[in-house]
Write a protein that holds these residues in place. Structure first.
Motif, PDB file in Angstrom:
ATOM      1  N   TYR A  78      -0.770  12.337  33.511  1.00 34.75           N
ATOM      2  CA  TYR A  78       0.096  12.313  32.331  1.00 34.75           C
ATOM      3  C   TYR A  78      -0.724  12.713  31.116  1.00 34.75           C
ATOM      4  CZ  TYR A  78       2.803  10.519  28.393  1.00 34.75           C
ATOM      5  OH  TYR A  78       3.478  10.405  27.206  1.00 34.75           O
ATOM      6  N   LYS A  79      -0.205  13.680  30.370  1.00 36.28           N
ATOM      7  CA  LYS A  79      -0.872  14.126  29.145  1.00 36.28           C
ATOM      8  C   LYS A  79       0.052  13.838  27.966  1.00 36.28           C
ATOM      9  CE  LYS A  79      -3.404  17.980  27.118  1.00 36.28           C
ATOM     10  NZ  LYS A  79      -3.843  19.387  27.282  1.00 36.28           N
ATOM     11  N   PRO A  80      -0.212  12.757  27.215  1.00 38.11           N
ATOM     12  CA  PRO A  80       0.671  12.402  26.096  1.00 38.11           C
ATOM     13  C   PRO A  80       0.670  13.477  25.020  1.00 38.11           C
ATOM     14  CG  PRO A  80      -1.356  11.128  26.014  1.00 38.11           C
ATOM     15  CD  PRO A  80      -1.369  11.861  27.314  1.00 38.11           C
ATOM     16  N   PRO A  81       1.766  13.631  24.303  1.00 38.50           N
ATOM     17  CA  PRO A  81       1.815  14.613  23.198  1.00 38.50           C
ATOM     18  C   PRO A  81       0.719  14.323  22.170  1.00 38.50           C
ATOM     19  CG  PRO A  81       4.004  13.731  23.675  1.00 38.50           C
ATOM     20  CD  PRO A  81       3.026  12.898  24.452  1.00 38.50           C
ATOM     21  N   VAL A  82       0.242  15.389  21.541  1.00 36.94           N
ATOM     22  CA  VAL A  82      -0.818  15.233  20.546  1.00 36.94           C
ATOM     23  C   VAL A  82      -0.360  14.312  19.413  1.00 36.94           C
ATOM     24  CG1 VAL A  82      -2.314  16.441  18.920  1.00 36.94           C
ATOM     25  CG2 VAL A  82      -1.733  17.512  21.098  1.00 36.94           C
ATOM     26  N   LEU A  83       0.911  14.410  19.036  1.00 34.43           N
ATOM     27  CA  LEU A  83       1.431  13.572  17.961  1.00 34.43           C
ATOM     28  C   LEU A  83       1.364  12.091  18.328  1.00 34.43           C
ATOM     29  CD1 LEU A  83       2.713  13.513  15.171  1.00 34.43           C
ATOM     30  CD2 LEU A  83       4.971  13.698  16.261  1.00 34.43           C
ATOM     31  N   LEU A  84       1.622  11.771  19.593  1.00 33.41           N
ATOM     32  CA  LEU A  84       1.529  10.382  20.046  1.00 33.41           C
ATOM     33  C   LEU A  84       0.094   9.887  19.977  1.00 33.41           C
ATOM     34  CD1 LEU A  84       2.730   7.847  21.339  1.00 33.41           C
ATOM     35  CD2 LEU A  84       2.425   8.920  23.579  1.00 33.41           C
ATOM     36  N   ALA A  85      -0.849  10.723  20.436  1.00 40.09           N
ATOM     37  CA  ALA A  85      -2.266  10.345  20.379  1.00 40.09           C
ATOM     38  C   ALA A  85      -2.701  10.129  18.937  1.00 40.09           C
ATOM     39  CB  ALA A  85      -3.123  11.427  21.035  1.00 40.09           C
ATOM     40  N   LEU A  86      -2.255  11.014  18.036  1.00 43.79           N
ATOM     41  CA  LEU A  86      -2.585  10.873  16.622  1.00 43.79           C
ATOM     42  C   LEU A  86      -2.023   9.564  16.070  1.00 43.79           C
ATOM     43  CD1 LEU A  86      -3.630  11.989  13.901  1.00 43.79           C
ATOM     44  CD2 LEU A  86      -1.467  13.219  13.678  1.00 43.79           C
ATOM     45  N   GLY A  87      -0.783   9.249  16.442  1.00 40.83           N
ATOM     46  CA  GLY A  87      -0.156   8.016  15.964  1.00 40.83           C
ATOM     47  C   GLY A  87      -0.865   6.774  16.450  1.00 40.83           C
ATOM     48  N   VAL A  88      -1.289   6.771  17.720  1.00 40.39           N
ATOM     49  CA  VAL A  88      -1.987   5.611  18.280  1.00 40.39           C
ATOM     50  C   VAL A  88      -3.317   5.399  17.566  1.00 40.39           C
ATOM     51  CG1 VAL A  88      -3.130   4.698  20.334  1.00 40.39           C
ATOM     52  CG2 VAL A  88      -0.866   5.740  20.543  1.00 40.39           C
ATOM     53  N   VAL A  89      -4.088   6.473  17.409  1.00 41.10           N
ATOM     54  CA  VAL A  89      -5.398   6.366  16.745  1.00 41.10           C
ATOM     55  C   VAL A  89      -5.220   5.891  15.300  1.00 41.10           C
ATOM     56  CG1 VAL A  89      -7.391   7.667  15.912  1.00 41.10           C
ATOM     57  CG2 VAL A  89      -6.502   8.090  18.216  1.00 41.10           C
ATOM     58  N   ALA A  90      -4.268   6.484  14.578  1.00 44.26           N
ATOM     59  CA  ALA A  90      -4.035   6.095  13.185  1.00 44.26           C
ATOM     60  C   ALA A  90      -3.590   4.640  13.089  1.00 44.26           C
ATOM     61  CB  ALA A  90      -2.990   7.014  12.555  1.00 44.26           C
ATOM     62  N   ALA A  91      -2.731   4.208  14.034  1.00 44.39           N
ATOM     63  CA  ALA A  91      -2.238   2.824  14.011  1.00 44.39           C
ATOM     64  C   ALA A  91      -3.371   1.833  14.268  1.00 44.39           C
ATOM     65  CB  ALA A  91      -1.139   2.652  15.061  1.00 44.39           C
ATOM     66  N   ILE A  92      -4.247   2.148  15.215  1.00 45.06           N
ATOM     67  CA  ILE A  92      -5.365   1.247  15.533  1.00 45.06           C
ATOM     68  C   ILE A  92      -6.301   1.112  14.332  1.00 45.06           C
ATOM     69  CG2 ILE A  92      -7.449   0.970  16.935  1.00 45.06           C
ATOM     70  CD1 ILE A  92      -5.924   2.269  19.258  1.00 45.06           C
ATOM     71  N   ILE A  93      -6.704   2.247  13.762  1.00 43.23           N
ATOM     72  CA  ILE A  93      -7.622   2.223  12.627  1.00 43.23           C
ATOM     73  C   ILE A  93      -6.977   1.549  11.420  1.00 43.23           C
ATOM     74  CG2 ILE A  93      -8.959   3.634  11.020  1.00 43.23           C
ATOM     75  CD1 ILE A  93     -10.018   3.558  13.896  1.00 43.23           C
ATOM     76  N   GLY A  94      -5.717   1.903  11.127  1.00 45.07           N
ATOM     77  CA  GLY A  94      -5.029   1.314   9.991  1.00 45.07           C
ATOM     78  C   GLY A  94      -4.851  -0.188  10.129  1.00 45.07           C
ATOM     79  N   THR A  95      -4.518  -0.642  11.348  1.00 44.57           N
ATOM     80  CA  THR A  95      -4.313  -2.074  11.583  1.00 44.57           C
ATOM     81  C   THR A  95      -5.608  -2.862  11.412  1.00 44.57           C
ATOM     82  OG1 THR A  95      -2.501  -1.622  13.128  1.00 44.57           O
ATOM     83  CG2 THR A  95      -3.535  -3.801  13.249  1.00 44.57           C
ATOM     84  N   THR A  96      -6.714  -2.351  11.958  1.00 45.62           N
ATOM     85  CA  THR A  96      -7.979  -3.091  11.843  1.00 45.62           C
ATOM     86  C   THR A  96      -8.486  -3.119  10.397  1.00 45.62           C
ATOM     87  OG1 THR A  96      -9.121  -1.061  12.562  1.00 45.62           O
ATOM     88  CG2 THR A  96      -8.742  -2.762  14.218  1.00 45.62           C
ATOM     89  N   ILE A  97      -8.239  -2.043   9.645  1.00 48.68           N
ATOM     90  CA  ILE A  97      -8.617  -2.049   8.234  1.00 48.68           C
ATOM     91  C   ILE A  97      -7.781  -3.068   7.473  1.00 48.68           C
ATOM     92  CG2 ILE A  97      -8.537  -0.698   6.092  1.00 48.68           C
ATOM     93  CD1 ILE A  97      -9.394   1.734   7.696  1.00 48.68           C
TER      94      ILE A  97
END
Length: 320
Positions: free
Chosen positions: A286-305
């Motif tokens: 399974y290869k998730p859409p690039v937009l989904l990967a971007l959203g996950v990374v942004a959500a993780i970083i934003g949440t921890t900050i």
């Protein structure tokens, strides 16, 4: 080794980077050695991010004209995701740089010089690593699984080590340098060494710059495979990587007084590595859409900050 990199794209990229570095060096020399204020660092950080986003927009448009709107969107999103991942992982570099400068008591006036030289070296070394990685991936697809497993392992290790203060006295590279490189234990202005020939001795500033370069290569071993999980195109990998590294100096001075406020960020970076490692291991299923990967990374970083700011170190319970 497939790539969108045409002679025009490589020329534009090289020209933008060289002009940016030249402008940075000229302005730094014009201002002379000085303590960088938070305001100055904020303006420089904003400028580097704006430059990266401008290049991203131009690449998006150019790729859309050349390959069609759908491909242009995919390429633009891959660059943006790679840039965000590298920018986030670069924060870990900043924490190590802060420890190095504190350990060697680097004068405020010399910190800019050390960072600039270290960043230029990092760009050259990362370019070599990226092209080597792209060649290996083009010949051996199974290396993706090796990269994925390595990122998973690194993410778990980073999570366990988060919150612990690294002991520079026990760092094997630093111990080897201080044992084998003849150096004086005082700073001599901005000089990297004094004397000539067999009498040459290096200053602590040289040791710091060498450690910055070595540290960045070590971190690049983590971050470069992470971007290869997003795209295997060496042009996108290199450009997103370099634009993130260009802003390291400004980011350092921006964060040097606030590092403790982002105490949960290492946990977020660990989760990003685990996510990207898992994405690599599942690439053929399974290869998730690039937009989904971007959203996950942004959500993780934003949440921890956000959690770091909401729960200061003195009042929080350690995660895990």
């Amino acid at each position: 080794m497939e790539t969108i990199g045409s002679p025009l794209l490589w020329t534009v990229f090289a020209g933008v980077v060289l002009l940016a570095l030249l402008a940075d060096l000229v302005l730094m020399r014009h201002g002379g050695p000085h303590k960088v204020s938070f305001k100055e660092a904020a303006w420089w950080s904003t400028g580097w991010v704006a430059l990266a986003l401008a290049f991203n927009a131009w690449l998006w448009w150019h790729a859309g004209q050349r390959f069609g709107a759908a491909e242009g969107e995919r390429i633009g999103m891959e660059f943006l995701t790679g840039y965000l991942v590298e920018k986030a992982l670069a924060v870990d570099n900043i924490f190590v740089f802060l420890m190095l400068f504190g350990y060697f008591a680097v004068p405020e006036l010399q910190r800019q010089r050390a960072l600039v030289i270290g960043i230029i070296g990092a760009i050259v070394l990362r370019a070599l690593l990226i092209f080597a990685g792209a060649l290996l991936l083009a010949k051996f697809h199974w290396i993706l699984y090796l990269f994925g497993a390595f990122l998973l392992f690194t993410g778990v290790k980073m999570w366990r080590a988060a919150g612990e203060e690294p002991d520079l006295d026990r760092n094997p590279v630093l111990r080897w340098l201080t044992a084998h490189v003849p150096f004086v234990r005082r700073y001599v202005g901005s000089a990297l060494w004094i004397g000539r020939g067999s009498r040459r001795k290096f200053t602590p500033l040289f040791i710091v710059i060498a450690m910055i370069g070595i540290t960045d290569v070590i971190f690049a071993v983590d971050s470069i495979p992470a971007i290869f999980a997003i795209t295997a195109d060496p042009f996108i990998v290199l450009t997103s990587n370099v634009f993130a590294v260009l802003g390291l100096r400004a980011m350092f001075f921006l964060l040097q007084g606030m590092a403790d406020r982002f105490h949960l960020l290492p946990y977020g970076l660990a989760l990003v590595l685990v996510f990207i490692g898992a994405k690599m291991l599942l690439v053929d299923l399974y290869k998730p859409p690039v937009l989904l990967a971007l959203g996950v990374v942004a959500a993780i970083i934003g949440t921890t900050i956000a959690l770091s700011l909401r729960f200061p170190p003195a009042t929080r319970c350690p995660p895990g």
